[in-house]
Motif scaffolding. Sequence first.
Motif, PDB file in Angstrom:
ATOM      1  N   HIS A 215      79.493  49.480  60.894  1.00  0.00           N
ATOM      2  CA  HIS A 215      79.292  50.491  61.933  1.00  0.00           C
ATOM      3  C   HIS A 215      77.856  50.368  62.435  1.00  0.00           C
ATOM      4  CE1 HIS A 215      80.215  54.170  64.120  1.00  0.00           C
ATOM      5  NE2 HIS A 215      81.374  54.287  63.466  1.00  0.00           N
ATOM      6  N   THR A 216      77.641  50.788  63.673  1.00  0.00           N
ATOM      7  CA  THR A 216      76.286  50.864  64.229  1.00  0.00           C
ATOM      8  C   THR A 216      76.001  52.296  64.641  1.00  0.00           C
ATOM      9  OG1 THR A 216      76.999  50.444  66.502  1.00  0.00           O
ATOM     10  CG2 THR A 216      76.438  48.508  65.149  1.00  0.00           C
ATOM     11  N   GLY A 217      74.771  52.535  65.071  1.00  0.00           N
ATOM     12  CA  GLY A 217      74.413  53.846  65.590  1.00  0.00           C
ATOM     13  C   GLY A 217      73.023  53.823  66.181  1.00  0.00           C
ATOM     14  N   ASN A 218      72.758  54.778  67.080  1.00  0.00           N
ATOM     15  CA  ASN A 218      71.397  54.964  67.560  1.00  0.00           C
ATOM     16  C   ASN A 218      71.143  56.430  67.853  1.00  0.00           C
ATOM     17  OD1 ASN A 218      71.298  54.046  71.099  1.00  0.00           O
ATOM     18  ND2 ASN A 218      72.917  55.053  69.964  1.00  0.00           N
ATOM     19  N   PHE A 219      69.895  56.796  67.712  1.00  0.00           N
ATOM     20  CA  PHE A 219      69.407  58.170  67.818  1.00  0.00           C
ATOM     21  C   PHE A 219      67.962  58.021  68.269  1.00  0.00           C
ATOM     22  CE2 PHE A 219      67.689  62.179  66.237  1.00  0.00           C
ATOM     23  CZ  PHE A 219      68.750  63.064  66.223  1.00  0.00           C
ATOM     24  N   PRO A 220      67.393  58.983  68.994  1.00  0.00           N
ATOM     25  CA  PRO A 220      65.982  58.824  69.372  1.00  0.00           C
ATOM     26  C   PRO A 220      65.115  58.414  68.179  1.00  0.00           C
ATOM     27  CG  PRO A 220      66.885  60.685  70.505  1.00  0.00           C
ATOM     28  CD  PRO A 220      67.976  60.200  69.578  1.00  0.00           C
ATOM     29  N   GLY A 221      64.520  57.234  68.274  1.00  0.00           N
ATOM     30  CA  GLY A 221      63.658  56.723  67.208  1.00  0.00           C
ATOM     31  C   GLY A 221      64.314  55.750  66.260  1.00  0.00           C
ATOM     32  N   TYR A 222      65.638  55.573  66.326  1.00  0.00           N
ATOM     33  CA  TYR A 222      66.328  54.767  65.317  1.00  0.00           C
ATOM     34  C   TYR A 222      67.527  54.017  65.904  1.00  0.00           C
ATOM     35  CZ  TYR A 222      63.673  57.854  62.264  1.00  0.00           C
ATOM     36  OH  TYR A 222      62.651  58.560  61.667  1.00  0.00           O
ATOM     37  N   THR A 223      67.737  52.794  65.406  1.00  0.00           N
ATOM     38  CA  THR A 223      68.954  52.036  65.679  1.00  0.00           C
ATOM     39  C   THR A 223      69.402  51.399  64.368  1.00  0.00           C
ATOM     40  OG1 THR A 223      68.201  51.566  67.925  1.00  0.00           O
ATOM     41  CG2 THR A 223      70.011  50.224  67.084  1.00  0.00           C
ATOM     42  N   GLN A 224      70.694  51.514  64.063  1.00  0.00           N
ATOM     43  CA  GLN A 224      71.191  51.129  62.748  1.00  0.00           C
ATOM     44  C   GLN A 224      72.394  50.186  62.840  1.00  0.00           C
ATOM     45  OE1 GLN A 224      69.622  52.022  60.133  1.00  0.00           O
ATOM     46  NE2 GLN A 224      68.672  54.019  60.424  1.00  0.00           N
ATOM     47  N   LEU A 225      72.468  49.276  61.875  1.00  0.00           N
ATOM     48  CA  LEU A 225      73.666  48.483  61.621  1.00  0.00           C
ATOM     49  C   LEU A 225      73.888  48.443  60.119  1.00  0.00           C
ATOM     50  CD1 LEU A 225      75.941  46.339  62.193  1.00  0.00           C
ATOM     51  CD2 LEU A 225      74.142  44.603  61.950  1.00  0.00           C
ATOM     52  N   ILE A 226      75.107  48.763  59.686  1.00  0.00           N
ATOM     53  CA  ILE A 226      75.514  48.538  58.304  1.00  0.00           C
ATOM     54  C   ILE A 226      76.783  47.695  58.353  1.00  0.00           C
ATOM     55  CG2 ILE A 226      74.434  50.555  57.262  1.00  0.00           C
ATOM     56  CD1 ILE A 226      77.130  52.007  57.482  1.00  0.00           C
ATOM     57  N   ALA A 227      76.856  46.681  57.498  1.00  0.00           N
ATOM     58  CA  ALA A 227      78.008  45.780  57.512  1.00  0.00           C
ATOM     59  C   ALA A 227      78.180  45.147  56.145  1.00  0.00           C
ATOM     60  CB  ALA A 227      77.834  44.695  58.572  1.00  0.00           C
TER      61      ALA A 227
END
Length: 396
Positions: A338-350
């Motif tokens: 899954h991925t995600g983004n929020f003010p200040g952050y961008t994420q990937l977990i796999a």
Amino acid sequence: MPLRSAPARSLPLRSRLRASCAVAVCVTALSQAPMSAAATPAPRDTDLQAQIEQLVHAPGGPPGVIAVLRRDGNTRVVKAGVADLATGRRPSPDDHMRIASTAKAFSGAVALTLVDRHALRLNETLGQRLPRMPRAWHQVTLRQLLNHTSGLPDFTDDAEFQSIVAADPHHHFDSRRLLDFVADQPLNFRPGSEYRYSNSDNIAIALMAEAATGTPYEQLLRSLVYRPLDLRNTSLPQGYRIPEPYLHGYDVTPPPPEDVSELLGVSGSWASGGIISTPTDMTRFIRGYAGGALYGKNVVREQRRWIAGASEPAGPGHNSVGLALFRYATRCGVVLGHTGNFPGYTQLIAATPDGRRSLTFSVTTQINEPIDPDLLGRLRAVQENFVCALLSRPGR
């Protein structure tokens, strides 16, 4: 764990964040990078380090990057830049951070565990479990919520919701009433007829889980996810503070970078994007979640019924969607996450489908299609190279 107070923020910054989707995760184009036709060697350790250094120094790049690769019992941490521009402290796997829409995988974990225990059914509808929901929504099923084919309008797009956030970024919402902002709206399309990412889906999932069990969602997270996967520094708060130490998130456009780590409260994100965790915990989570450790094979099989659709922001390679899980088909092989983004952050977990190999990739600015499509393309290319390193045979 001591908590740090947020300094006052300027109105122009709030306006910029609102324009770039300031709440939870924002809607991006479902762009998918083409897969390379020819296989290429997996990057060496020095290559990976150089790539994230280049990402940090790219125009609009994040002040910090940290990636945790876990393979067959061995852990490799690759990091660049800083966790805090004010002190110059380097990122750590035990730093707290906002995990953005990767929190949707947690609501998926709760719901699918309840399906495995026969407390919920994938074909159960909103009308059956939550009869007070708008009648127009009653035929939406749990399965459709989990794979974003529900048609529910996205509450984060609502003008009133956005106005409240713009006026008071720390506003405390009643998280269980977030769908009220769009309760007067019809479905965007017939349930099951198309894919469209919506933050409303995961709010509804959490409410169905609460209705099925009579237990608050936060407690369900602790008993069904945190405890079984040994997540020690993961929580779903209601406020805007982040426990120390943490990866500071920044708005980097225009320069100079401004710390937005604690600009927004997360009661308006809740099950859709409000969780705080660490790279260490997220590594534990994705290995168990993608590997099917929380529920039986029948549920895993249902979760992995893939349809067309990309995470937001899009992950590496070609994306397709299952139940609160995405399939990333890269030139080197397949990982689930899954991925995600929020003010200040961008994420990937796999992780690989067996959960034995995993990647947690965190950057400290928001990168998505509307903000900077070129930088998103560059980020996805780097992420794909990290996946190739993860999947390569030892010694290569």
